[in-house]
Structures are given as structure tokens and as C-alpha cells.
Design an enzyme around this catalytic site. Structure first.
Site, PDB file in Angstrom:
ATOM      1  NE  ARG A 143      -8.077  -0.511  -0.024  1.00 47.05           N
ATOM      2  CZ  ARG A 143      -7.220  -0.623   0.993  1.00 47.05           C
ATOM      3  NH1 ARG A 143      -7.678  -0.811   2.226  1.00 47.05           N
ATOM      4  NH2 ARG A 143      -5.929  -0.541   0.799  1.00 47.05           N
TER       5      ARG A 143
ATOM      6  NE  ARG B  74      -2.178   0.433   7.180  1.00 48.65           N
ATOM      7  CZ  ARG B  74      -2.666   0.248   8.393  1.00 48.65           C
ATOM      8  NH1 ARG B  74      -1.998   0.621   9.427  1.00 48.65           N
ATOM      9  NH2 ARG B  74      -3.834  -0.350   8.573  1.00 48.65           N
ATOM     10  CB  THR B  75      -4.597   2.771   1.121  1.00 49.80           C
ATOM     11  OG1 THR B  75      -3.918   1.582   1.515  1.00 49.80           O
ATOM     12  CG2 THR B  75      -4.454   2.966  -0.363  1.00 49.80           C
TER      13      THR B  75
ATOM     14  CE  LYS C 123     -30.087   6.653   0.605  1.00 54.06           C
ATOM     15  NZ  LYS C 123     -30.056   8.055   0.151  1.00 54.06           N
TER      16      LYS C 123
ATOM     17  CG  HIS D  46      -2.763  -2.448  -2.117  1.00 54.80           C
ATOM     18  ND1 HIS D  46      -2.724  -1.125  -2.512  1.00 54.80           N
ATOM     19  CD2 HIS D  46      -2.961  -2.430  -0.767  1.00 54.80           C
ATOM     20  CE1 HIS D  46      -2.906  -0.358  -1.447  1.00 54.80           C
ATOM     21  NE2 HIS D  46      -3.050  -1.119  -0.384  1.00 54.80           N
TER      22      HIS D  46
HETATM   23  N1   CP Z   1      -1.714  -1.452   3.704  1.00 52.44           N
HETATM   24  C1   CP Z   1      -2.997  -1.081   3.550  1.00 52.44           C
HETATM   25  O1   CP Z   1      -3.583  -1.179   2.454  1.00 52.44           O
HETATM   26  O2   CP Z   1      -3.591  -0.633   4.702  1.00 52.44           O
HETATM   27  P1   CP Z   1      -5.073  -0.056   4.782  1.00 52.44           P
HETATM   28  O3   CP Z   1      -6.014  -1.215   4.542  1.00 52.44           O
HETATM   29  O4   CP Z   1      -5.205   0.523   6.168  1.00 52.44           O
HETATM   30  O5   CP Z   1      -5.233   0.980   3.712  1.00 52.44           O
END
Ligand code: CP
Length: 302
Positions: free
Chosen positions: A104, A54-55, A82, A132
């Protein structure tokens, strides 16, 4: 605001500005031509050192809808394998004239570290078990669509609070906006001192659902658990899973959120996840508009 490192670092008025901007972008993405030229001269790198569906897609779509140039990086197919460090990786990407980094990373604080060492603007797309921020913003934006305002709104966050960056960012965002927050789950999955953040704590799902106007059902993050926090998923589901029988017994229109990915049959049954009361796909839709707003406002701040 130069970066979006966490909800902790932004104010209530910043959140409202993001929502008002996202309202406009939501109109844009529902038009036949879904693109605006706002970030035509901006290059954005999406650096994902952890898995995402999603993100990652949501940020990429948001960037493309704003006409930015986009490059995607996935640690699993990169020279990180590496032995290249985070700083070397990012500096090499920035040498190619990147303006913004959406990242991320599994390590809490990775973004704060990076912000002290590089010039580009940084957006946190999830740092380990810490924050998040864009998930919390899109969750609150979706609640705002349902309830209009936050003062006095009661929101429960249920499940694996200990390992959840979604929980912490939601707690910060909801409280800044004036909502009341209760966390609920097995004692082993609720941090001991979470009460110091001003949230209520409960180990009783039914009591929590009776109290709440909305509930955010979290996934058990087995990938972050190196010990057994509960006897079995079956037992967890019996005590903390949300099914239709519990939902019907409440006799009210409880609004149900889930950040995804869903483990159907564990924290939530398919019947509930796909019910009218669940706004899970609204959250996903709103994610693009909210991320467009964050990117647009940060680019303007520069
Ligand atoms: N909600 C969320 O962060 O989903 P993903 O891990 O798929 O990005």
C-alpha cells in the site's frame, strides 16, 4: 498475470477465476483447520506505507492460511523516516529472498513503477487515489453472493468519488462483470470527466437509491483533501448520509456495502450500518478468501 496492479489490467474471465478459487478458500476458512499448504515455499512481504486495518490483517491472514512465510513492514517505524527511497527499501527487503510484495503506497502508480524495477510479484493493496483492486474484488464477490449474477445489476457508489481508489476499482470491476454503475455525491467530489468511463452521474441521493439494487457508501477522505470541498460534515451528512428514514422510505431490500473504515453518523448512521441490509462484515470475511485466491493464482502463474 504476473502481478495484480489494478482491475484495469485484468479481464472478466480473470475475475471469475478469482471468484471460483475464492469459493473453495471460503470453504477452507470455515473449516476447523483453516490452513492449506499451497504457498509453503513462498515468502511474502507486506509493505504498508499508509495506514490500514482491514487490508493489512486480511492479507496477513490469507498468507498464513496458505502457509506462506510472512514479513510485515510499516513505513512509520522504518528507515523510510531516515530518507530511504521506495526502490532502495524494496530492494533491501527482496535481498532477503522475498517472492511476493503486497504494497500500500500513497502515490498513484507506485506499483507500476516498482513492477518495472524488481523481480518479485506485486499486489496492489491501494495506491493513493488510484486503485484498490482486492477491495473491488471482495465487494463484487459479496454482491455475487447476494445477487448471483451481475448482468443488469444496478450498483451506486456514493460519496467522495474524487479521492476514492475503491470507487475506481469498483467501477472497472462492476463494468467488466456487466453491472450498471452510477456515482453520486456533491459535484465537488465527483471528477468532471468520470462520465467518460461509462458511469451515470447523479447529485441526488434519494433518486440514486431508488434506482439502485445495491449501494457502496464511501467515507469522506479528509486526509486527502487539502481544500474544503463542502461547507461542513453536518451539511454533507444531511444531503448524502444514509439513515434509517431514507432506507425505510425506499420500501425495498437495498443491499448496503461499505469498504470501511466507517465514519458513523457522517456517510451512514449506526442504525443502517448495523442493519440486516448491510453486508459490511460479510465483505470483511470474504476479503480473506478473495485475497487467498489472488495470492494462490499469482503464485501459480509464476
Ligand atoms: N477498506 C480498506 O482498505 O480498509 P483499511 O484502510 O483499514 O485497510
Amino acid at each position: 498475470m504476473r502481478h495484480l496492479l489494478g482491475i484495469k489490467y485484468i479481464s472478466e474471465s480473470d475475475i471469475h477465476s478469482i471468484f471460483q478459487t475464492a469459493d473453495n478458500f471460503k470453504d477452507v476458512i470455515n473449516r476447523p483447520i483453516k490452513k492449506v499448504p499451497s504457498l509453503r515455499d513462498t515468502t511474502i512481504a507486506n509493505l504498508f506505507f499508509e495506514n490500514s486495518t482491514r487490508t493489512r490483517i486480511s492479507f496477513e491472514l490469507a498468507e498464513k492460511r496458505l502457509s506462506a512465510d510472512v514479513v510485515n513492514f510499516s513505513a512509520s517505524s522504518s528507515s523510510v523516516k531516515k530518507g530511504e527511497t521506495l526502490l532502495d527499501t524494496v530492494n533491501n527487503i527482496l535481498a532477503m529472498k522475498v517472492d511476493m510484495v503486497v504494497m500500500r503506497h500513497p502515490n498513484p502508480g507506485a506499483h507500476v513503477f516498482l513492477s518495472k524495477h524488481i523481480d518479485a510479484q506485486i499486489i496492489n493493496a491501494g495506491d493513493g487515489t488510484h486503485e484498490h483492486p482486492t477491495q473491488a474484488l471482495l465487494d463484487c464477490f459479496s454482491l455475487r453472493e447476494k445477487f448471483g449474477e451481475f448482468k443488469g445489476l444496478k450498483v451506486a457508489i456514493v460519496g467522495d468519488i474524487t479521492h476514492s481508489r475503491v470507487a475506481l476499482s469498483n467501477i472497472f470491476a462492476l463494468q467488466k462483470l456487466g453491472a450498471k454503475v452510477r456515482v453520486c455525491g456533491p459535484p465537488t467530489l465527483i471528477p468532471k470527466h468520470i462520465g467518460s468511463l461509462g458511469v451515470e452521474v447523479s447529485y441526488d441521493l434519494k433518486d440514486t437509491l431508488r434506482w439502485a439494487d445495491a449501494v457502496n457508501m464511501l467515507r469522506i477522505q479528509l486526509e486527502r483533501q487539502d481544500i474544503a470541498y463542502f461547507p461542513s460534515l453536518r451539511e454533507y451528512s444531511q444531503l448524502y448520509g444514509l439513515d434509517k428514514e431514507i432506507l425505510d422510505s425506499l420500501k425495498k431490500d437495498l443491499v448496503i456495502l461499505h469498504p470501511g473504515p466507517i465514519n458513523r453518523g457522517v456517510e451512514i448512521t449506526s442504525e443502517v450500518a448495523d442493519s440486516e441490509q448491510a453486508i459490511i462484515l460479510d465483505q470483511v470475511e470474504n476479503g480473506v478468501a478473495v485475497r487467498m485466491a489472488v495470492l494462490y493464482l499469482l503464485a501459480g502463474a509464476k
